[in-house]
Design a protein around this motif. Structure first.
Motif, PDB file in Angstrom:
ATOM      1  N   LEU A 138       0.835  -1.202   0.000  1.00 18.54           N
ATOM      2  CA  LEU A 138       0.000   0.000   0.000  1.00 18.54           C
ATOM      3  C   LEU A 138       0.871   1.254   0.000  1.00 18.54           C
ATOM      4  CD1 LEU A 138      -2.706   1.547   0.300  1.00 18.54           C
ATOM      5  CD2 LEU A 138      -2.530   1.171   2.760  1.00 18.54           C
ATOM      6  N   LEU A 139       1.864   1.301   0.887  1.00 19.93           N
ATOM      7  CA  LEU A 139       2.751   2.464   0.954  1.00 19.93           C
ATOM      8  C   LEU A 139       3.506   2.646  -0.359  1.00 19.93           C
ATOM      9  CD1 LEU A 139       4.099   1.972   4.585  1.00 19.93           C
ATOM     10  CD2 LEU A 139       2.754   3.921   3.774  1.00 19.93           C
ATOM     11  N   GLU A 140       3.997   1.552  -0.914  1.00 17.90           N
ATOM     12  CA  GLU A 140       4.759   1.622  -2.160  1.00 17.90           C
ATOM     13  C   GLU A 140       3.889   2.088  -3.322  1.00 17.90           C
ATOM     14  OE1 GLU A 140       7.960  -1.369  -3.896  1.00 17.90           O
ATOM     15  OE2 GLU A 140       5.919  -2.074  -4.262  1.00 17.90           O
ATOM     16  N   GLN A 141       2.716   1.466  -3.492  1.00 17.87           N
ATOM     17  CA  GLN A 141       1.838   1.784  -4.627  1.00 17.87           C
ATOM     18  C   GLN A 141       1.245   3.193  -4.524  1.00 17.87           C
ATOM     19  OE1 GLN A 141       0.410  -0.555  -7.206  1.00 17.87           O
ATOM     20  NE2 GLN A 141       2.206  -1.791  -6.791  1.00 17.87           N
ATOM     21  N   ALA A 142       1.041   3.662  -3.281  1.00 10.18           N
ATOM     22  CA  ALA A 142       0.462   4.997  -3.094  1.00 10.18           C
ATOM     23  C   ALA A 142       1.524   6.094  -3.144  1.00 10.18           C
ATOM     24  CB  ALA A 142      -0.298   5.051  -1.773  1.00 10.18           C
ATOM     25  N   GLY A 143       2.787   5.701  -3.349  1.00  5.86           N
ATOM     26  CA  GLY A 143       3.858   6.689  -3.478  1.00  5.86           C
ATOM     27  C   GLY A 143       4.469   7.127  -2.167  1.00  5.86           C
ATOM     28  N   TYR A 144       4.238   6.361  -1.100  1.00  8.78           N
ATOM     29  CA  TYR A 144       4.780   6.720   0.213  1.00  8.78           C
ATOM     30  C   TYR A 144       5.862   5.746   0.665  1.00  8.78           C
ATOM     31  CZ  TYR A 144       0.342   9.293   0.598  1.00  8.78           C
ATOM     32  OH  TYR A 144      -0.720  10.128   0.398  1.00  8.78           O
ATOM     33  N   GLY A 145       6.460   5.033  -0.268  1.00  7.79           N
ATOM     34  CA  GLY A 145       7.327   3.888   0.007  1.00  7.79           C
ATOM     35  C   GLY A 145       8.219   3.926   1.232  1.00  7.79           C
ATOM     36  N   VAL A 146       8.612   2.739   1.637  1.00  9.33           N
ATOM     37  CA  VAL A 146       9.549   2.552   2.738  1.00  9.33           C
ATOM     38  C   VAL A 146      10.914   2.312   2.122  1.00  9.33           C
ATOM     39  CG1 VAL A 146      10.095   1.083   4.718  1.00  9.33           C
ATOM     40  CG2 VAL A 146       7.723   1.528   4.122  1.00  9.33           C
ATOM     41  N   ASP A 147      11.969   2.884   2.747  1.00  6.69           N
ATOM     42  CA  ASP A 147      13.319   2.707   2.220  1.00  6.69           C
ATOM     43  C   ASP A 147      13.719   1.230   2.257  1.00  6.69           C
ATOM     44  OD1 ASP A 147      13.594   5.406   1.785  1.00  6.69           O
ATOM     45  OD2 ASP A 147      14.469   5.792   3.757  1.00  6.69           O
ATOM     46  N   GLY A 148      14.419   0.816   1.219  1.00  8.26           N
ATOM     47  CA  GLY A 148      14.943  -0.542   1.196  1.00  8.26           C
ATOM     48  C   GLY A 148      14.157  -1.465   0.306  1.00  8.26           C
ATOM     49  N   PRO A 149      14.770  -2.604  -0.066  1.00  7.88           N
ATOM     50  CA  PRO A 149      14.085  -3.576  -0.925  1.00  7.88           C
ATOM     51  C   PRO A 149      12.999  -4.306  -0.142  1.00  7.88           C
ATOM     52  CG  PRO A 149      16.193  -4.446  -0.187  1.00  7.88           C
ATOM     53  CD  PRO A 149      16.117  -3.035   0.314  1.00  7.88           C
TER      54      PRO A 149
END
Length: 197
Positions: free
Chosen positions: A145-156
């Motif tokens: 959700l964070l990644e797709q909404a543009g709020y990503g978490v650092d790291g792979p």
């Protein structure tokens, strides 16, 4: 150009939250794969014999059709239910948590098919529950959700099934979510209260 009168047919969707609207209707906040978050008026859905009443249930895959209105509230014209998914106890509370995250983090009518697919997969994992840990499904959904909404978490992307990594991953995701949300998530507080017992 006005979209009023445009009809959306058989859109894959879920009801995230429904509340009474006027005397006999419901206002349903729905998450559609191709149209994002949409607010639909289900006219007459509170009547005892309404065909919509038994269908508009949370966590069940639906096929929804609606007529686009002038504002951001549209009129539901048809709803059909897919396979029944059974959730209970902590799995159901966890599913309400997913609903709250979607409602709080995504904008209206902004399609996120990747988030929709992740939500669908998370509900499947929660429904399988029965003694299985719920954390991998929750962490995987939060991350996507964070990644797709543009709020990503650092790291792979981590290994969501690694029990040793889970506490650090949970903390990192919680901190990121707290940065984005102005007020605490109600469902998270309920889950944390339950874990104390």
């Amino acid at each position: 150009m006005s979209k009023r009168g445009v009809r959306v047919l058989d859109a894959p969707a879920y009801v995230l939250h429904a509340s009474p609207w006027r005397e006999t209707s419901l206002l349903a906040q729905c998450f559609s794969r191709d149209h994002g978050l949409v607010v639909l008026v289900a006219k007459g859905a509170k009547r005892p014999y309404s065909v919509l009443r038994p269908v508009l249930v949370a966590f069940q895959p639906l096929s929804l059709s609606w007529s686009v209105g002038t504002g951001d509230i549209h009129t539901l014209t048809r709803a059909e239910s897919g396979p029944v998914r059974l959730l209970a106890g902590r799995a159901m509370l966890s599913a309400w948590y997913l609903n709250e995250l979607i409602l709080r983090l995504l904008g209206r009518e902004d399609p996120h098919p990747g988030v929709y697919d992740a939500y669908d997969a998370a509900l499947d994992a929660l429904a399988l529950g029965a003694g299985q840990p719920l954390a991998p499904a929750l962490r995987r959904f939060e991350w996507l959700l964070l990644e797709q909404a543009g709020y990503g978490v650092d790291g792979p992307p981590p290994d969501f099934d690694d029990v040793a990594q889970e506490p650090a991953l949970r903390q990192a995701l919680r901190e990121r979510l707290d940065q984005l949300l102005e007020t605490p998530l109600r469902t998270r507080q309920v889950l944390m209260d339950l874990q104390r017992y």
